[in-house]
Enzyme design. Structure first.
Site, mmCIF file in Angstrom:
data_model
loop_
_atom_site.group_PDB
_atom_site.id
_atom_site.type_symbol
_atom_site.label_atom_id
_atom_site.label_comp_id
_atom_site.label_asym_id
_atom_site.label_seq_id
_atom_site.Cartn_x
_atom_site.Cartn_y
_atom_site.Cartn_z
ATOM 1 N N HIS A 126 -7.075 -0.057 -39.523
ATOM 2 C CA HIS A 126 -5.851 0.587 -39.037
ATOM 3 C C HIS A 126 -6.185 1.937 -38.413
ATOM 4 C CE1 HIS A 126 -1.597 1.423 -38.758
ATOM 5 N NE2 HIS A 126 -1.747 2.561 -39.420
ATOM 6 N N ASP A 128 1.446 8.147 -37.989
ATOM 7 C CA ASP A 128 1.038 6.770 -38.287
ATOM 8 C C ASP A 128 2.132 5.828 -37.810
ATOM 9 O OD1 ASP A 128 -1.027 5.081 -40.085
ATOM 10 O OD2 ASP A 128 1.010 4.263 -40.331
ATOM 11 N N CYS A 135 -1.589 -0.840 -33.293
ATOM 12 C CA CYS A 135 -1.748 0.510 -33.850
ATOM 13 C C CYS A 135 -2.639 1.374 -32.962
ATOM 14 C CB CYS A 135 -2.320 0.445 -35.262
ATOM 15 S SG CYS A 135 -3.890 -0.445 -35.394
#
Length: 468
Positions: free
Chosen positions: A351, A368, A418
């Protein structure tokens, strides 16, 4: 057939011309191989004709002909200089019928009447004894009217090709017309514009796709609107009603190149190099790799005149593994505390997250795209900043730092984007733009990032359509 010289006991003094018709001939230089005899041009459109010279084979002459030739030789030896000149002309005509070709001899200067007569002999391959005398202009007109017939193999050789054109009459009519058209403007005639027909539209689509494929190495950043915009600009018309045709032709063209990818394609910028495999991580739902992240950060620094500093994606790992001494040299030539913003990408397992350092506000911000908070990562960055301030003797920045977690930011709705969200965060924050993009913008953002990397510069527009 050679004519023996007249028998005379008196030898010619040095510098004087001996009593020999052949020696007294005036040599006339040839002009070029493509012209007629004595530099006289042939008729326009008529192929060049060359004469073969050689000795008459003895077996071709009958016994009676040999006796006649011997009698003619005796008569020639006793005639005056004028008759010798005529005999030489007959000798040259007879020599043109022979097969074997010894070293060529030049023919004497002829009058306009004799030139016209000889031109007729060269073309028709006939004896010239009963032909009427023609002037040079009349002979040319006659040649233009009469159709050309194949001459005998004994009399003429096949015309040879010439690569140099010295005279205007040596060139074909098409060449003369082409040269005239270029002389008027000094430049070649411009190509006609693309025709506004189905065939013209398809050809324009293929030209655009060929250039696009060579520039970007693949069709990953291509959208149908790109082709439509190109066609509208080319034809100065709205072709929205041709979208079905455009989609069909793009699909056919892409299918034809699917079996021949450009594996050698590379993009190099500073110390970064992206291969086609690296760029392909921006396609569809692929995970963006480190090479793409790092080179895009380099473009951000260049676009902001290095007022923003972007740390390599390997920086955080190195700091966690070896401490401050492991990354001490990373800022040897960089003054972090003179920057407006510091961008630090984090790759934690599978991630991507982002930490930013606002130097003026002394704040460490965490971003995030899944709403996850990695507090230990923020603590590690704070330790680095304090150690860097102590190393650079910046007492002001050795205390007073605060942590900010940003939760009201665009969020991803899948597990694949992401890295794309990270890059879009970086670009918006570097240019102090609001974060207004959404998950629906990601396919277009991927294409835009791909193009920016290949073009080695950031585009002006951001992928946001909403306003606050």
């Amino acid at each position: 057939m050679r004519v023996p010289a007249a028998k005379s006991s008196v030898r010619a003094e040095p510098g004087e011309m001996p009593e020999n018709g052949r020696s007294r001939r005036k040599r006339v230089p040839k002009t070029c191989d493509c012209c007629g005899p004595h530099g006289k041009p042939l008729a326009p459109g008529h192929p060049q004709v060359s004469k073969k010279r050689g000795r008459r084979k003895k077996e071709m002459l009958s016994h009676e002909e040999e006796e006649e030739v011997a009698a003619e030789e005796e008569v020639v030896s006793s005639t005056a200089a004028e008759e010798e000149q005529e005999v030489v002309t007959l000798e040259a005509d007879a020599a043109s019928e022979m097969d074997e070709a010894p070293s060529p001899k030049e023919k004497p200067e002829l009058s306009q009447t004799e030139r016209g007569r000889e031109s007729t002999v060269l073309v028709n391959g006939l004896e010239n004894s009963d032909t009427k005398e023609l002037s040079s202009s009349a002979a040319r007109n006659d040649l233009m009217k009469k159709p050309h017939t194949e001459p005998d193999a004994m009399e003429t050789a096949p015309p040879s090709l010439s690569t140099s054109w010295d005279h205007h009459y040596c060139r074909s009519l098409a060449e003369e017309h082409r040269s005239d058209s270029t002389e008027d403007t000094g430049q070649p005639a411009p190509l006609p514009p693309a025709e506004f027909t189905t065939e013209g539209i398809i050809e324009s689509i293929h030209d655009f796709l060929e250039q696009f494929y060579g520039k970007y190495g693949s069709f990953t950043p291509l959208s149908e609107t790109d082709v439509l915009d190109h066609l509208n600009k080319t034809f100065q018309s709205d072709l929205n009603d041709r979208m079905k045709l455009i989609t069909k032709e793009v699909a056919k063209y892409r299918a034809g190149l699917a079996c021949a990818p450009m594996h050698f394609f590379k993009v190099t910028y500073n110390k970064h190099t992206l291969t086609l495999d690296d760029l392909s991580t921006l396609d569809d739902q692929n995970w963006v790799n480190d090479q793409v992240i790092n080179m895009y950060g380099e473009l951000i620094m260049e676009a902001t005149n290095h007022k923003v500093h972007f740390f390599n994606s390997f920086f955080y790992r190195q700091f966690v593994a070896k401490g401050y001494e492991g990354v001490r040299r990373w800022t040897k030539k960089v003054d972090l505390f003179s920057k407006t913003l510091i961008l630090i990408p984090l790759h934690l397992e599978i991630h991507w997250s982002l930490i930013t350092v606002d130097v003026s506000k002394q704040s460490i911000n965490f971003y995030d795209s899944q709403g996850i908070l990695f507090k230990f990562a923020v603590d590690n960055i704070l330790k680095y900043i304090l150690a860097e301030a102590k190393e650079k003797k910046q007492a002001v920045f050795q205390k007073g730092w605060k942590m900010v977690v940003n939760r009201s930011i665009p969020q991803q709705k899948n597990d694949n984007d992401c890295g794309v969200f990270l890059l879009e965060y970086c670009k918006c924050l570097a240019f102090m733009k609001p974060l207004l993009f959404t998950q629906e913008d990601m396919p277009r953002v991927r294409k835009r990032i791909y193009r920016e990397l290949c073009e080695r510069r950031l585009s002006d527009g951001l992928s946001q359509h909403k306003t606050t």
